[in-house]
Write an enzyme that holds these catalytic residues in place. Structure first.
Site, PDB file in Angstrom:
ATOM      1  N   PRO A 267      52.249  24.532 -10.316  1.00 36.90           N
ATOM      2  CA  PRO A 267      50.983  24.412  -9.597  1.00 36.90           C
ATOM      3  C   PRO A 267      49.949  25.478  -9.948  1.00 36.90           C
ATOM      4  CG  PRO A 267      52.700  25.305  -8.161  1.00 36.90           C
ATOM      5  CD  PRO A 267      53.362  25.005  -9.475  1.00 36.90           C
ATOM      6  N   CYS A 268      50.311  26.522 -10.694  1.00 36.64           N
ATOM      7  CA  CYS A 268      49.360  27.638 -10.910  1.00 36.64           C
ATOM      8  C   CYS A 268      48.946  27.840 -12.358  1.00 36.64           C
ATOM      9  CB  CYS A 268      49.970  28.930 -10.376  1.00 36.64           C
ATOM     10  SG  CYS A 268      50.088  28.941  -8.591  1.00 36.64           S
TER      11      CYS A 268
END
Ligand SMILES: NC(=O)c1ccc[n+]([C@@H]2O[C@H](COP(=O)([O-])OP(=O)(O)OC[C@H]3O[C@@H](n4cnc5c(N)ncnc54)[C@H](O)[C@@H]3O)[C@@H](O)[C@H]2O)c1
Length: 442
Positions: A267-268
């Site tokens: 997600p990052c």
């Protein structure tokens, strides 16, 4: 301290548990009633190693509510850890942060004491001073500084080790509205962290840029190692692990995140890198390095698919072992295994998949794939098997788990050659040939 935490997701609920574990009184808030109920009943709202035990052990100091007002009136410091999804141009959206700010502001209006607000979500540089602070001032009718403090305090954690990473960080990053606000946060972390981290205090914009830069730098390192792996694949006798282990001994480089294999996901990393490029471009600065890092990352799935298809019998099946973006998580965002399966399915290839934890999440995205019941079940169905996530349980596979005559493409080089009998075994980053140095044991 008395803390409220807005957003009890993958980051917020471990943060709530760690802060309660260290003796703080914590109230969690989430829009999702199921997450609030989970905390109230002493259960973890999300899966994260050690979280269930930590919540259970600290129930007397950890509660949750759907009411912002209740949480803010009962506490002195409020953390905002809500999503900041990427917009189509790569920049992070502030819509959830602003919705939280509106409700925090309304609650602050009813409070007489000074209060500290801390944003931990990842945001674009310029957002805390230019968007969040004015929103809090507008909705509270109060002034940042005399009436309330504001800090930007992003976390540097990896899913799967969030609790450990929160207890033992390398660095604490604090962007502060004023000395008083930063000092309160520094005192909190001095009491929470077990690693004596370096505390870096600065203004908002430097902290916002530092957060994005850390992930952009780490993704550059990963793409560098992947570029090296690709070169190794073309050089007889070359082995990317031998090369990266050696260059990582140089203290200017270091070993971490220097493993040539598949692209980065999760997600990052992908979106922080893209957001950095978007910021630079918008300000008229060429972001060539960040853009090249992203371009290299996007090339990993097609490169792997080509290597597989070149070795596939007509009408054969590809087995994909690993759908989570890394081991020990069910998260599949930007995962290489899911990307590979989608790429092959789009070309009409038959695909069988297996993952110890990510099957449920992947079902919605891979409707054309066959979901196997175990790693061996997946391996037995396939003519070419790609190991796309280095889960421990895959390391135990042996030749009897595979179809006779199958080709194994081990992207993380986790299977010892001797365990695979007379199967064709290819190691990514090591010549993609059977007679690789890894296979020969050099
Ligand atoms: N997950 C990671 O690995 C990671 C790492 C570093 C930074 N971050 C950043 O942290 C932030 C949160 O990420 P996450 O992974 O915890 O997200 P998440 O989606 O797992 O959790 C966010 C939670 O916030 C809740 N929420 C949304 N709007 C709300 C509101 N107005 N009021 C109360 N609750 C609300 C949601 O219901 C959800 O439970 C993001 O900005 C992300 O970029 C995440």
């Amino acid at each position: 301290m008395k803390l409220s935490i807005i957003g009890l997701g993958k980051l917020g609920s471990p943060m709530a548990a760690v802060m309660a574990h260290k003796g703080n009184q914590v109230v969690g808030v989430d829009l999702n009633p199921a997450f609030v109920k989970a905390i109230q009943e002493g259960r973890p709202p999300v899966n994260e190693p050690g979280l269930a035990e930590m919540i259970q052990a600290n129930r007397e100091r950890l509660t949750a509510t759907e009411s912002y007002e209740e949480a803010i009136l009962a506490t002195d410091v409020t953390f905002i850890i809500v999503p900041t999804p990427s917009d189509p141009d790569g920049r992070f959206s502030m819509r959830y942060v602003l919705s939280a700010a509106e409700k925090i502001g309304a609650a602050l209006k009813k409070k007489t004491e000074w209060h500290l607000v801390v944003l931990s979500s990842t945001v674009m540089p310029g957002s805390v001073g230019g968007i969040l602070q004015p929103a809090l001032e507008k909705h509270s009718g109060k002034k940042c500084g005399p009436d309330f403090g504001l800090c930007y305090n992003p976390e540097f954690i990896a899913l799967g080790s969030v609790i450990r990473d929160m207890l033992r960080p390398d660095m604490i990053l604090i962007g502060e509205s004023d000395e008083r606000s930063g000092a309160i946060l520094e005192a909190l972390y001095s009491q929470t962290c077990e690693s004596n981290p370096r505390i870096q205090r600065m203004n908002y914009v430097n902290a916002e840029l530092t957060k994005l830069s850390v992930n952009t730098f780490v993704t550059t390192k990963i793409s560098y190692a992947n570029m090296l792996a690709q070169v190794c694949d073309t050089l007889p006798g070359a082995d990317v692990d031998v090369v990266t282990t050696a260059i990582g001994c140089d203290s200017r480089i270091g070993q971490k995140y220097l493993k040539g294999a598949l692209g980065y996901g999760g997600p990052c990393f992908p979106r922080d890198n893209v957001a950095f490029s978007a910021l630079a471009r918008a300000n008229g600065v060429p972001a060539l390095l960040a853009e090249a890092t992203d371009a290299l990352n996007k090339r990993q799935v097609p490169r792997l698919a080509d290597a597989i298809l070149a070795r596939m019998p007509k009408g054969g099946t590809v087995g994909i072992l690993g759908l989570s973006y890394k081991p020990n998580t069910e998260v599949i965002e930007e995962s290489q295994g899911v990307g590979l399966a989608s790429h092959l399915l789009a070309q009409g290839v038959r695909v069988a998949v297996y993952d110890p934890e990510a099957m449920t999440n992947a079902r919605a995205l891979l409707s054309g794939a066959e979901f196997a019941s175990s790693a061996a079940d997946c391996a037995r169905k396939a003519d070419v098997v790609a190991i796309t996530t280095a889960w421990d349980e895959f390391k135990r596979l042996t030749s009897s788990d595979f179809k006779a005559g199958a080709t194994v493409l081990d992207c993380w080089r986790i299977l010892p050659r001797e365990a695979l009998g007379d199967l064709t075994v290819l190691y990514l980053g090591s010549g993609l040939t059977e007679a690789s140095p890894v296979a020969a044991g050099y």
